[in-house]
Design an enzyme around this catalytic site. Sequence first.
Site, short mmCIF file in Angstrom:
data_model
loop_
_atom_site.label_atom_id
_atom_site.label_comp_id
_atom_site.label_asym_id
_atom_site.label_seq_id
_atom_site.Cartn_x
_atom_site.Cartn_y
_atom_site.Cartn_z
CD GLU A 165 -2.16 -1.23 2.26
OE1 GLU A 165 -3.11 -0.86 3.24
OE2 GLU A 165 -3.56 -2.09 2.39
CG ASN A 208 -0.64 -6.83 -1.03
OD1 ASN A 208 -1.02 -7.29 -2.10
ND2 ASN A 208 -1.49 -6.54 0.24
CG HIS A 244 -9.51 -5.54 1.05
ND1 HIS A 244 -9.88 -6.39 1.75
CD2 HIS A 244 -8.57 -5.04 1.08
CE1 HIS A 244 -8.89 -6.19 2.51
NE2 HIS A 244 -8.02 -6.18 1.91
CD GLU A 275 -4.53 -7.83 1.54
OE1 GLU A 275 -5.86 -7.18 2.30
OE2 GLU A 275 -3.18 -7.77 2.28
CG ASP A 277 -13.03 -8.46 2.51
OD1 ASP A 277 -12.49 -7.57 1.57
OD2 ASP A 277 -12.39 -8.51 3.64
C1 XIL Z 1 -5.80 -6.25 8.79
C2 XIL Z 1 -6.32 -7.06 9.76
O1 XIL Z 1 -6.97 -8.06 9.10
C3 XIL Z 1 -6.37 -6.86 10.66
O2 XIL Z 1 -6.80 -7.73 11.89
C4 XIL Z 1 -5.92 -5.58 11.64
O3 XIL Z 1 -6.27 -5.08 12.31
C5 XIL Z 1 -5.81 -4.39 9.98
O4 XIL Z 1 -5.24 -5.12 8.98
N1 XIL Z 1 -4.91 -5.16 3.70
C6 XIL Z 1 -3.80 -5.50 4.76
C7 XIL Z 1 -3.74 -6.12 5.23
O5 XIL Z 1 -2.91 -5.61 3.20
O6 XIL Z 1 -2.58 -6.82 6.23
C8 XIL Z 1 -4.72 -5.72 6.61
O7 XIL Z 1 -5.25 -6.94 7.28
C9 XIL Z 1 -6.64 -5.13 5.88
C10 XIL Z 1 -6.05 -4.54 4.69
#
Ligand code: XIL
Length: 359
Positions: A165, A208, A244, A275, A277
């Site tokens: 990020e 990422n 996401h 990741e 969802d």
């Molecule tokens: C999130 C976790 O799921 C949580 O448990 C934590 O509190 C914060 O981070 N992008 C990412 C992940 O790269 O590492 C993040 O994970 C979600 C967003």
Amino acid sequence: MLPKQLRQRVTNALLACALGGLAGCGKPSDNGDAATCTTATLGQAAACSGRLLGTALATAHFSEESYMSRALEFNYVTPENEMKWEHTEPTRDQFSFDLGDQIVDFANQNGIRVKGHTLVWHNQLPSWVGAISDPDDLRAAMLDHITTEVEHFRGKVAAWDVVNEAWDPNDPTLLRDSVFSELLGPAFIDDAFTAARAADPDVKLYYNDYGADGLGAKSDSIYDMVADMKTRGIPIDGVGLQMHWRSSAARPSASDVAANIQRLGALGLEVVISEMDVDICNGGTLDEQAAMFHDVVAACLSQPACKAVTFWGITDKYSWLNYFDTSCADGDTPRPLLFDDDYQRKPAYAGVLDALARR
Ligand code: XIL
């Protein structure tokens, strides 16, 4: 295809597997031979087309039997938090890999591959890093962190999210403000990848990010960055598209996702959906969610560069969105994953399996 039909296909696949005896439900064929492939788990179905199907894992739930048995659905895992800087080096030069080791041990015992996550990120950073004001000192701390962590997990993880990020979510022409960009400038990204490669010559190294899944200004910036890194010989192997999504918000089409994967692949890079969802609070339905999961997995399978799809957790019960998404109305919940609060398969599960079965 309608979700009801999706469910029927999955039921048929599982039934065929059960009737065929355990031999037919054993380890997936590594060579993707359709005749010997089974779809008893998502990981097996994905392996049939040489892909990885992943989940984020959290050691906090390892004592829960249902959690661990559902984890075996997958052939790829990413530690949700356990390998982040605040956990692995909370105090300078004092490293702690116990939780990450637990995930690696579980995965290695069960033939599951691991993606390390993540080495350099502006979040979940211990306060001592944010307090550094001297560029040389920060650079030394970053390189030491990367070297020590990557060496610890060498041979045990297949890939690393090296930088996470780095681009500004509000202005896609800029790197985000962070202690790294402010003190070191954009070179921190090159330096991070170079240090990771020096610490493990074989592991895949990924950049990422989120909000850059399809085509658009942010994914253009990331494309330009990684193309330039490749040209200059910086050791990068791939890009993670976090994915996401919210069903109530704008999102890229599956064909734009495929086009983004294709152009990154043309640079010689791998792509992983890292990741995923899909938050369905605010009026989304389980069937819409199933269609989105199906279409993204199908987009991945349509592109040879796309090696994996990882979902950000196993069960809705433990999704990070339960506490990070503040947009859900009172009494409504994100329900963004493949298994519900009771570990039952949702239509989304059938959508993923159907996409895998049509490889
Ligand atoms: C999130 C976790 O799921 C949580 O448990 C934590 O509190 C914060 O981070 N992008 C990412 C992940 O790269 O590492 C993040 O994970 C979600 C967003």
